[in-house]
Design an enzyme around this catalytic site. Structure first.
Site, PDB file in Angstrom:
ATOM      1  N   SER A   1       2.862   5.540   2.058  1.00 25.40           N
ATOM      2  CA  SER A   1       2.274   4.340   2.881  1.00 25.40           C
ATOM      3  C   SER A   1       2.644   4.529   4.488  1.00 25.40           C
ATOM      4  CB  SER A   1       2.290   3.157   2.321  1.00 25.40           C
ATOM      5  OG  SER A   1       3.960   2.985   2.524  1.00 25.40           O
ATOM      6  N   HIS A  25      -2.502   3.832  -3.398  1.00 23.31           N
ATOM      7  CA  HIS A  25      -3.255   4.157  -1.935  1.00 23.31           C
ATOM      8  C   HIS A  25      -4.344   5.104  -2.053  1.00 23.31           C
ATOM      9  CE1 HIS A  25      -1.149   1.465   0.994  1.00 23.31           C
ATOM     10  NE2 HIS A  25       0.038   1.717   0.275  1.00 23.31           N
ATOM     11  N   LYS A  44      -5.790  -3.344  -3.517  1.00 18.18           N
ATOM     12  CA  LYS A  44      -5.922  -2.560  -2.151  1.00 18.18           C
ATOM     13  C   LYS A  44      -7.422  -2.183  -2.459  1.00 18.18           C
ATOM     14  CE  LYS A  44      -1.286  -1.043  -0.952  1.00 18.18           C
ATOM     15  NZ  LYS A  44      -0.285  -0.941  -2.269  1.00 18.18           N
TER      16      LYS A  44
HETATM   17  C1  LIG Z   1       1.102  -1.568  -2.791  1.00 18.67           C
HETATM   18  C2  LIG Z   1       1.461  -0.602  -3.797  1.00 18.67           C
HETATM   19  C3  LIG Z   1       2.301  -1.036  -4.819  1.00 18.67           C
HETATM   20  C4  LIG Z   1       2.183  -2.779  -5.294  1.00 18.67           C
HETATM   21  O1  LIG Z   1       0.922  -3.094  -5.844  1.00 18.67           O
HETATM   22  P1  LIG Z   1       0.678  -4.533  -6.144  1.00 18.67           P
HETATM   23  O2  LIG Z   1      -0.567  -4.338  -6.841  1.00 18.67           O
HETATM   24  O3  LIG Z   1       0.289  -5.259  -4.832  1.00 18.67           O
HETATM   25  O4  LIG Z   1       2.034  -5.170  -6.776  1.00 18.67           O
HETATM   26  C5  LIG Z   1       3.065  -0.356  -5.745  1.00 18.67           C
HETATM   27  N1  LIG Z   1       3.029   0.806  -5.623  1.00 18.67           N
HETATM   28  C6  LIG Z   1       2.457   1.298  -4.254  1.00 18.67           C
HETATM   29  C7  LIG Z   1       2.692   3.177  -4.053  1.00 18.67           C
HETATM   30  C8  LIG Z   1       1.683   0.742  -3.388  1.00 18.67           C
HETATM   31  O5  LIG Z   1       1.258   1.317  -2.260  1.00 18.67           O
END
Ligand SMILES: *Cc1c(COP(=O)(O)O)cnc(C)c1O
Length: 403
Positions: A184, A212, A243
Site C-alpha cells: 500500500s 488492494h 476497499k
Molecule cells: C486494508 C487491508 C487489510 C484490512 O482489510 P479490512 O477488511 O479493512 O480489515 C488487510 N490486508 C491488506 C493488504 C490491506 O490493504
C-alpha cells in the site's frame, strides 16, 4: 481509574503529538465519494485518498441492494455462523466470491484483518514454516504471530532472498509463502511469477492478500494473479470487501475446499465473532454482479490512473513508476528535508481543494517521504485536471517544480 495510569497514557499521547505522528480525524459531512464536504471547511474538496477504487462506496446500485437485503433479510444476525447465523445469503456470497477469485470455496469474515488473523494458526503448526515478505500488512504480521510455525522474513520482493529463506525452511513439514498482492505504500505489485516459480520448486503453499487488487487488477478485475497471469498457482487468497467492492466492511479467505473446510472448523475470528450483516452481504453480491457483467469500472480506473501518472510525470513530478491507482509522489531530491516538505505540500493542496495524505518517517524510511494519491473510477476528467493543476501550482510555490 488509577490516576498514574491516566497520567501515563496522557504523556504517551503527548509524545505521539510531539513526534508529529498524531492521527487526526476530519469528519466528512455526507457519503464517501470523489467530492466530499469536510467538517470545518467552507468549500467541498476532491478526495484523492480513499480506497474507493471503483467508485462503488456511494454507488446507487449498491445502496439499493443494501436496502433490499435489509428489507428481506433483516438488520443483524445476533449469532455466529455455526449456531444460527448462516443465511442462504451468506452461502451465496461465499460461492460467488470463490468463483470470482477462481477458487473452490470461500469463507466470510467481519474484515480482512480477521481473515488474516484466522488463516495461519488453523492450517499449520510448529513443524511448519511461514515465509513472509518484510513489508506485509499488519494483519498478516499479527496472524503469523498467533501461529506456532517457524517464521522466515524475506527482504521486500527480493527473489534471491526469498529463495535463501525457502532453502533455510527446507526441513519443515510444510512451507506457507505469504505476500501482499499490492503493497500500500508504493503501490507496487508482488512479483508473483517469480514467487510462484520458487514456491513450486521448494514445495510451498502460496497465500496472497489481494485487498488492494480484488475487483480491478487484471483484465477482468480478479486480482494480481490475473494481472500476472498466474491463475491456478496461487493457493489461498485473502481479501477485503472494504476497499474496491463497496467499501463497507467484511472480507474473506478463498482456496481449496479442504483449506476452507478446516478454517470453518478451527478459525477463531470465524468461530467466535458475529456473522456479517445481511445488508453488507447483499451489497457485496451486487458489487460482484456489476464487476462480472462489465469491466467498465475497472477500465475507467485504469484510464484515470494512466492519465494521472502521465500528466504528473509530464508536469515534472517524481512518481513511483507502476500501473496501480496508488500513486506515490516523491520528494527524494529534497532529502533529508523531504518530510516537512511533504507535510507542507499536503496542507497546501488541501487549501487548493485537493484532499490527499502525506507519509513520512517513521511510516516510511527517511528520504522517502511522499504524498500518496489514490485514483478512483468515480473521478471525472475535470477532477483529474484540477488535481494536476493544484499539484503544479503548489509545486511551483514550494520550489518542487521549476517556477
Ligand atoms: C486494508 C487491508 C487489510 C484490512 O482489510 P479490512 O477488511 O479493512 O480489515 C488487510 N490486508 C491488506 C493488504 C490491506 O490493504
Amino acid at each position: 481509574m488509577d490516576p498514574s495510569f491516566r497520567e501515563f497514557l496522557s504523556s504517551e499521547l503527548d509524545q505521539i503529538k510531539e513526534q508529529g505522528l498524531f492521527k487526526e480525524e476530519w469528519p466528512i459531512l455526507g457519503e464517501q465519494g470523489p467530492e466530499i464536504q469536510v467538517e470545518g471547511r467552507a468549500a467541498p474538496v476532491l478526495n484523492f485518498c480513499a480506497n474507493n477504487y471503483l467508485g462503488l462506496s456511494g454507488h446507487p446500485e449498491l445502496v439499493a441492494a443494501a436496502h433490499r437485503a435489509l428489507d428481506e433479510w433483516g438488520y443483524g444476525m445476533s449469532s455466529v455462523r455455526f449456531i444460527c447465523g448462516t443465511q442462504a445469503l451468506h452461502v451465496e456470497l461465499e460461492k460467488k466470491v470463490a468463483a470470482f477469485l477462481g477458487m473452490e470455496d470461500a469463507i466470510l469474515y467481519a474484515a480482512c484483518f480477521d481473515a488474516n488473523g484466522g488463516v495461519f494458526e488453523p492450517l499449520i503448526g510448529k513443524d511448519d514454516a511461514i515465509v513472509t515478505d518484510q513489508l506485509n500488512h499488519a494483519s498478516i504480521i499479527d496472524g503469523v504471530r498467533l501461529c506456532k510455525a517457524q517464521r522466515f522474513v524475506y527482504a521486500h520482493a527480493d527473489m534471491a532472498d526469498l529463495e535463501a529463506k525457502l532453502k533455510e525452511a527446507a526441513s519443515a513439514r510444510f512451507r506457507l509463502l505469504v505476500t501482499d498482492g499490492v503493497f500500500s505504500m508504493d503501490g507496487d505489485i508482488a512479483p508473483l511469477p517469480g514467487i510462484c516459480d520458487l514456491a513450486e520448486r521448494y514445495r510451498a503453499v502460496v497465500l496472497v492478500d489481494d485487498s488492494h487488487a480484488t475487483g480491478f487488477m487484471g483484465k477482468t478485475g480478479r486480482g494480481t494473479w490475473e494481472h500476472h497471469g498466474v491463475g491456478g498457482k496461487v493457493d489461498i487468497i485473502t481479501t477485503t470487501f472494504g476497499k474496491a467492492l463497496g467499501g463497507a466492511l467484511g472480507g474473506c479467505t478463498a482456496g481449496s475446499k479442504e483449506v476452507i473446510g478446516m478454517l470453518r472448523q478451527r478459525s477463531r475470528p470465524y468461530l467466535f465473532s458475529n456473522s456479517l450483516a445481511p445488508a453488507v452481504v447483499g451489497a457485496t453480491l451486487r458489487a460482484l454482479e456489476l464487476l462480472t457483467a462489465s469491466t467498465e469500472l475497472r477500465d475507467r480506473l485504469e484510464l484515470n490512473t494512466r492519465t494521472f501518472r502521465e500528466r504528473m510525470t509530464a508536469a515534472g513530478f517524481e512518481i513511483r513508476p507502476g500501473v496501480h491507482p496508488i500513486v506515490p509522489i516523491m520528494f527524494s531530491r529534497f532529502a533529508p528535508d523531504d518530510a516537512p516538505l511533504a507535510q507542507r505540500f499536503a496542507r497546501a493542496l488541501l487549501d487548493e481543494g485537493i484532499y490527499v495524505k502525506g507519509f513520512f518517517y517513521p511510516v516510511v524510511a527517511k528520504g522517502l517521504s511522499r504524498i500518496r494519491v489514490q485514483l478512483s473510477a468515480a473521478h471525472q476528467p475535470a477532477h483529474i485536471d484540477r488535481a494536476v493543476e493544484a499539484f503544479t501550482k503548489v509545486g511551483k510555490t514550494l520550489g518542487v517544480l521549476g517556477a
